[in-house]
Structures are given as structure tokens and as C-alpha cells.
Design an enzyme around this catalytic site. Sequence first.
Site, short mmCIF file in Angstrom:
data_model
loop_
_atom_site.label_atom_id
_atom_site.label_comp_id
_atom_site.label_asym_id
_atom_site.label_seq_id
_atom_site.Cartn_x
_atom_site.Cartn_y
_atom_site.Cartn_z
N ARG A 1 0.36 -6.92 -8.98
CA ARG A 1 0.24 -7.22 -7.55
C ARG A 1 1.53 -6.83 -6.84
O ARG A 1 2.63 -7.00 -7.37
CB ARG A 1 0.00 -8.72 -7.34
CG ARG A 1 -0.19 -9.10 -5.87
CD ARG A 1 -0.02 -10.59 -5.63
NE ARG A 1 1.31 -11.06 -5.95
CZ ARG A 1 2.39 -10.90 -5.18
NH1 ARG A 1 2.30 -10.24 -4.04
NH2 ARG A 1 3.56 -11.37 -5.55
N CYS A 2 1.37 -6.29 -5.65
CA CYS A 2 2.50 -6.12 -4.74
C CYS A 2 2.02 -6.56 -3.36
O CYS A 2 0.83 -6.72 -3.14
CB CYS A 2 3.05 -4.70 -4.75
SG CYS A 2 1.90 -3.44 -4.19
N SER A 3 2.97 -6.76 -2.46
CA SER A 3 2.63 -7.40 -1.19
C SER A 3 2.14 -6.48 -0.10
O SER A 3 1.43 -6.91 0.80
CB SER A 3 3.84 -8.17 -0.66
OG SER A 3 4.18 -9.19 -1.56
N SER A 4 2.52 -5.22 -0.12
CA SER A 4 2.13 -4.37 1.01
C SER A 4 1.66 -3.00 0.54
O SER A 4 1.93 -2.56 -0.57
CB SER A 4 3.30 -4.22 1.98
OG SER A 4 4.37 -3.56 1.36
N GLN B 1 4.08 -0.33 -0.87
CA GLN B 1 4.70 -0.55 -2.17
C GLN B 1 3.81 0.04 -3.26
O GLN B 1 2.62 0.20 -3.09
CB GLN B 1 4.91 -2.05 -2.44
CG GLN B 1 5.92 -2.69 -1.51
CD GLN B 1 6.01 -4.18 -1.73
OE1 GLN B 1 5.02 -4.85 -1.94
NE2 GLN B 1 7.22 -4.70 -1.69
#
Length: 188
Positions: free
Chosen positions: A8-11, A14
Amino acid sequence: MARIGYARCSSEDQSLDVQIARLKQEGCQPIRSEKVSGASRDGRTELAAILDFVREGDEVCVTRADRLGRDTRDVLNIVHELDQRGAYLTVLDPHLSTRGETGRIVLTVLGMVAEMERRFIRERQKEGIAQAKEKGIYKGGTRRVSRERVLAMRQEGVGPAAIAKALGCSRMQVYRILNAQGVDQTAA
């Protein structure tokens, strides 16, 4: 017994490539990934799919604890759900597992650190915005949805769900815009 990877990454800007490569290197199959905030479990459909799919003896792997979530309660709830299904969690960096009590204790501490880090980030962001406002250079975030278009569509009799679908946004965004303008949302 499956070894399921979760990245998972936030944006959107990324990259998940490093996490996915590491999970593949560790023998995870399948690997589920998503680009969504770890602040809560809202909208994390890939994580939900893993929690629905996981069976007794399965192992869920993440590269770091903060990839699982940035809220201590959420992380511990995920561990609890895995426990209920007879599965466990492994964090690769630093290496720890919920198979033993030591791993659970360290995971709790790491979850608290991730949550604290998230609070620090928000605080620094607020300070930066306040400084930019003082200098007169802060213009606010860019609007993702045209308020004018939402209001025009509503006046044409289009319902909030159809507006959201047409504009590629959430119904909540449509409702916020309509509420801010005092528009009746029930009449068609």
C-alpha cells in the site's frame, strides 16, 4: 497455507514497485496492492479482500508495519481478525511475526509510532499552510470536482448518485457541495 502479500502507498504518484518486488522475493502469492491512505480502513478494498479470503494457517506479509495502517487501533484490529481466522501477520522490516507474543508487542509499539508520525506530518502541514497564508502565497488545494457542474446537473434534475458517477467522484463530495449551497437533495 498461503503467503499473501499486501502493498500500500498513499497517493497515485507514489510507486508500489519496491514493495511488490520485496513481497515476491519473499515468496508471497497472491500479492494485493492499492494506492489509498492508511489513516483508516475506509476504501481499502484490497485489504478487505485479503481479510475475507484468508484461511487458517495463512500468513499475511507487509514490508513495513505502516503499510498495514497508520492507526494503532486499525492495525491491532487487523491482527485480531487474522487471529480469529487462525492466520498471522509477518512484517518484513523489521522482521516480526504475530506467531509469538514478542512480535505482537513490537507491532503494537510500531503501530503507535506510525500513528504518532502521521500526527507529526499533519502538524507540519498545518504549520506550513499557516506560514504560506501569512506570506499571502497560499491558495488552497485544487478543486477536483467542478462545483458549478454539480449545481447545474442538480438543477437539471439529476440525482446525487448519478452526478457522482458522471463526474467520477464520491456521492459524499456531491452532498457536501449541495449542502454548502443549500440545495435540496431530495427533490428530483
